[in-house]
Write a protein that holds these residues in place. Structure first.
Motif, PDB file in Angstrom:
ATOM      1  N   TYR A  58     -28.601 -28.369  17.100  1.00 43.02           N
ATOM      2  CA  TYR A  58     -27.996 -27.423  18.040  1.00 43.02           C
ATOM      3  C   TYR A  58     -28.470 -25.998  17.737  1.00 43.02           C
ATOM      4  O   TYR A  58     -28.788 -25.230  18.653  1.00 43.02           O
ATOM      5  CB  TYR A  58     -26.479 -27.513  17.934  1.00 43.02           C
ATOM      6  CG  TYR A  58     -25.721 -26.698  18.965  1.00 43.02           C
ATOM      7  CD1 TYR A  58     -25.249 -27.290  20.133  1.00 43.02           C
ATOM      8  CD2 TYR A  58     -25.450 -25.339  18.761  1.00 43.02           C
ATOM      9  CE1 TYR A  58     -24.539 -26.563  21.076  1.00 43.02           C
ATOM     10  CE2 TYR A  58     -24.747 -24.601  19.692  1.00 43.02           C
ATOM     11  CZ  TYR A  58     -24.296 -25.203  20.848  1.00 43.02           C
ATOM     12  OH  TYR A  58     -23.599 -24.469  21.779  1.00 43.02           O
ATOM     13  N   TYR A  64     -31.221 -25.182  16.237  1.00 42.51           N
ATOM     14  CA  TYR A  64     -32.665 -25.088  16.510  1.00 42.51           C
ATOM     15  C   TYR A  64     -32.933 -24.984  18.002  1.00 42.51           C
ATOM     16  O   TYR A  64     -33.686 -24.117  18.460  1.00 42.51           O
ATOM     17  CB  TYR A  64     -33.367 -26.319  15.922  1.00 42.51           C
ATOM     18  CG  TYR A  64     -34.826 -26.396  16.248  1.00 42.51           C
ATOM     19  CD1 TYR A  64     -35.743 -25.552  15.635  1.00 42.51           C
ATOM     20  CD2 TYR A  64     -35.301 -27.340  17.170  1.00 42.51           C
ATOM     21  CE1 TYR A  64     -37.091 -25.625  15.940  1.00 42.51           C
ATOM     22  CE2 TYR A  64     -36.642 -27.418  17.477  1.00 42.51           C
ATOM     23  CZ  TYR A  64     -37.537 -26.563  16.858  1.00 42.51           C
ATOM     24  OH  TYR A  64     -38.872 -26.641  17.166  1.00 42.51           O
ATOM     25  N   ASP A  65     -32.331 -25.858  18.776  1.00 37.29           N
ATOM     26  CA  ASP A  65     -32.499 -25.840  20.232  1.00 37.29           C
ATOM     27  C   ASP A  65     -31.428 -26.732  20.840  1.00 37.29           C
ATOM     28  O   ASP A  65     -31.573 -27.958  20.846  1.00 37.29           O
ATOM     29  CB  ASP A  65     -33.892 -26.322  20.621  1.00 37.29           C
ATOM     30  CG  ASP A  65     -34.132 -26.235  22.122  1.00 37.29           C
ATOM     31  OD1 ASP A  65     -33.202 -25.857  22.870  1.00 37.29           O
ATOM     32  OD2 ASP A  65     -35.260 -26.542  22.560  1.00 37.29           O
ATOM     33  N   ARG A  66     -30.364 -26.123  21.341  1.00 41.61           N
ATOM     34  CA  ARG A  66     -29.235 -26.915  21.831  1.00 41.61           C
ATOM     35  C   ARG A  66     -29.606 -27.820  22.992  1.00 41.61           C
ATOM     36  O   ARG A  66     -28.974 -28.857  23.210  1.00 41.61           O
ATOM     37  CB  ARG A  66     -28.064 -26.017  22.232  1.00 41.61           C
ATOM     38  CG  ARG A  66     -28.257 -25.221  23.503  1.00 41.61           C
ATOM     39  CD  ARG A  66     -26.935 -24.628  23.989  1.00 41.61           C
ATOM     40  NE  ARG A  66     -26.055 -25.658  24.508  1.00 41.61           N
ATOM     41  CZ  ARG A  66     -24.821 -25.416  25.001  1.00 41.61           C
ATOM     42  NH1 ARG A  66     -24.339 -24.191  24.989  1.00 41.61           N
ATOM     43  NH2 ARG A  66     -24.082 -26.394  25.461  1.00 41.61           N
ATOM     44  N   GLU A  67     -30.646 -27.458  23.761  1.00 38.05           N
ATOM     45  CA  GLU A  67     -31.034 -28.276  24.901  1.00 38.05           C
ATOM     46  C   GLU A  67     -31.533 -29.655  24.473  1.00 38.05           C
ATOM     47  O   GLU A  67     -31.549 -30.587  25.271  1.00 38.05           O
ATOM     48  CB  GLU A  67     -32.116 -27.569  25.713  1.00 38.05           C
ATOM     49  CG  GLU A  67     -31.646 -26.291  26.393  1.00 38.05           C
ATOM     50  CD  GLU A  67     -30.542 -26.556  27.401  1.00 38.05           C
ATOM     51  OE1 GLU A  67     -30.674 -27.528  28.176  1.00 38.05           O
ATOM     52  OE2 GLU A  67     -29.560 -25.801  27.435  1.00 38.05           O
ATOM     53  N   MET A  68     -31.935 -29.788  23.215  1.00 35.03           N
ATOM     54  CA  MET A  68     -32.431 -31.072  22.723  1.00 35.03           C
ATOM     55  C   MET A  68     -31.302 -32.054  22.445  1.00 35.03           C
ATOM     56  O   MET A  68     -31.535 -33.271  22.398  1.00 35.03           O
ATOM     57  CB  MET A  68     -33.256 -30.861  21.443  1.00 35.03           C
ATOM     58  CG  MET A  68     -34.538 -30.097  21.658  1.00 35.03           C
ATOM     59  SD  MET A  68     -35.352 -29.643  20.104  1.00 35.03           S
ATOM     60  CE  MET A  68     -35.668 -31.246  19.407  1.00 35.03           C
ATOM     61  N   ARG A  76     -37.030 -32.904  26.955  1.00 33.87           N
ATOM     62  CA  ARG A  76     -37.864 -31.810  26.486  1.00 33.87           C
ATOM     63  C   ARG A  76     -39.052 -32.383  25.735  1.00 33.87           C
ATOM     64  O   ARG A  76     -38.910 -33.327  24.963  1.00 33.87           O
ATOM     65  CB  ARG A  76     -37.063 -30.895  25.549  1.00 33.87           C
ATOM     66  CG  ARG A  76     -35.947 -30.145  26.234  1.00 33.87           C
ATOM     67  CD  ARG A  76     -36.491 -29.016  27.111  1.00 33.87           C
ATOM     68  NE  ARG A  76     -37.213 -28.057  26.302  1.00 33.87           N
ATOM     69  CZ  ARG A  76     -36.630 -27.052  25.664  1.00 33.87           C
ATOM     70  NH1 ARG A  76     -35.333 -26.887  25.719  1.00 33.87           N
ATOM     71  NH2 ARG A  76     -37.350 -26.209  24.946  1.00 33.87           N
ATOM     72  N   GLU A  91     -40.540 -31.094  23.279  1.00 35.42           N
ATOM     73  CA  GLU A  91     -40.429 -30.835  21.851  1.00 35.42           C
ATOM     74  C   GLU A  91     -39.718 -31.945  21.112  1.00 35.42           C
ATOM     75  O   GLU A  91     -39.806 -32.041  19.891  1.00 35.42           O
ATOM     76  CB  GLU A  91     -39.671 -29.527  21.598  1.00 35.42           C
ATOM     77  CG  GLU A  91     -40.397 -28.284  22.109  1.00 35.42           C
ATOM     78  CD  GLU A  91     -39.996 -27.931  23.521  1.00 35.42           C
ATOM     79  OE1 GLU A  91     -39.699 -28.870  24.291  1.00 35.42           O
ATOM     80  OE2 GLU A  91     -39.988 -26.751  23.854  1.00 35.42           O
ATOM     81  N   SER A  92     -38.977 -32.790  21.831  1.00 37.29           N
ATOM     82  CA  SER A  92     -38.180 -33.819  21.166  1.00 37.29           C
ATOM     83  C   SER A  92     -38.960 -35.109  20.937  1.00 37.29           C
ATOM     84  O   SER A  92     -38.423 -36.070  20.414  1.00 37.29           O
ATOM     85  CB  SER A  92     -36.928 -34.131  21.984  1.00 37.29           C
ATOM     86  OG  SER A  92     -37.286 -34.650  23.240  1.00 37.29           O
ATOM     87  N   PRO A 145     -27.210 -30.065  26.015  1.00 36.90           N
ATOM     88  CA  PRO A 145     -27.599 -29.105  27.060  1.00 36.90           C
ATOM     89  C   PRO A 145     -26.408 -28.314  27.595  1.00 36.90           C
ATOM     90  O   PRO A 145     -25.273 -28.786  27.575  1.00 36.90           O
ATOM     91  CB  PRO A 145     -28.192 -30.012  28.148  1.00 36.90           C
ATOM     92  CG  PRO A 145     -28.566 -31.274  27.437  1.00 36.90           C
ATOM     93  CD  PRO A 145     -27.577 -31.447  26.340  1.00 36.90           C
ATOM     94  N   LYS A 146     -26.674 -27.124  28.072  1.00 38.75           N
ATOM     95  CA  LYS A 146     -25.613 -26.273  28.597  1.00 38.75           C
ATOM     96  C   LYS A 146     -24.884 -26.922  29.772  1.00 38.75           C
ATOM     97  O   LYS A 146     -23.712 -26.622  30.030  1.00 38.75           O
ATOM     98  CB  LYS A 146     -26.188 -24.923  29.025  1.00 38.75           C
ATOM     99  CG  LYS A 146     -26.655 -24.058  27.859  1.00 38.75           C
ATOM    100  CD  LYS A 146     -27.150 -22.704  28.332  1.00 38.75           C
ATOM    101  CE  LYS A 146     -27.584 -21.846  27.148  1.00 38.75           C
ATOM    102  NZ  LYS A 146     -28.087 -20.509  27.585  1.00 38.75           N
TER     103      LYS A 146
END
Length: 228
Positions: A109, A111-115, A200, A202-203, A118-119
């Motif tokens: 979360y 590092y990147d919560r979207e991973m 994403r 990145e995941s 998500p919002k």
């Protein structure tokens, strides 16, 4: 003397988990209708584990109260078995899995919560429920460990049980389709997470690392208990 008896704390924690589970199951989300339902999420499995564990704690307290001073050897044997089950579940499931879920969720979360969360999930899950699933698990289990004495299983049997749980989750159909099974991490095989918008690029590298983490972090947590 404790400000609040540990027996009262256990009842309060058990009721809080029952409330969290009921509120979570009442949420209508697409992922609840896909294969595996809520059971493909490690967050949900952890909540069930914690609720069952504290249910056993409350049952142990009630049994201890009823058998106190009775002199019935059979009841005392049954109570010892219940205490052994409670301690085994704490060392093998409640503490290791709880630490894993809280640590991995908040690390990803940050590092990147979207991973992982998500919002868009804010429209489905209120903030208090998110913290109930991913934050309070750790302090609750630490309170239990601090307020009560526990006898942990042997290192070999404990590690074997943890590895069996980890491998079983990874190999089961729901686990195979959900990589880590927290709340919003990208699927390993197909998009079966809460929201497909969470995909994403990145995941892509996360499946192997999360699989390794699903083995190492719970095992490390158990070994930490053994060293105490």
């Amino acid at each position: 003397m404790a400000l609040v008896p540990c027996q009262v704390l256990r009842v309060a924690i058990l009721l809080s988990y029952c409330s969290i589970l009921c509120n979570y199951k009442a949420i209508e989300m697409p992922s609840h209708q896909t294969y595996g339902g809520s059971w493909k999420f490690l967050t949900f499995i952890d909540l069930v584990i914690q609720a069952v564990f504290f249910g056993i704690c409350v049952l142990t307290d009630l049994s201890s109260l009823l058998t106190r001073g009775s002199g019935n050897q059979e009841q005392e044997r049954q109570l010892k078995k219940l205490i052994s089950l409670r301690d085994w579940m704490l060392a093998v499931l409640a503490f290791p899995v709880g630490v894993f879920v809280v640590a991995v969720f908040w690390i990803i979360y940050a590092y990147d919560r979207e991973m992982i969360y998500p919002k868009l999930l804010d429209n489905f899950i209120p903030g208090w429920l998110n913290h109930g699933m991913h934050t309070t698990v750790l302090p609750f289990i630490l309170i239990e460990m601090r307020t009560s004495h526990h006898a942990y299983p042997s290192r070999n049997s404990g590690l074997a049980a943890i590895c069996t749980f980890s491998v079983g989750y990874i190999l089961c159909p729901g686990g195979q389709k959900s990589t880590l099974g927290l709340t919003g991490l990208k699927s390993r095989c197909q998009p079966c997470w809460l929201l497909p918008e969470a995909r994403r690029e990145e995941s892509v590298s996360l499946p192997s690392s999360s699989t390794v983490g699903l083995h190492l972090l719970p095992c490390g947590s158990f070994l930490h208990l053994q060293s105490k």
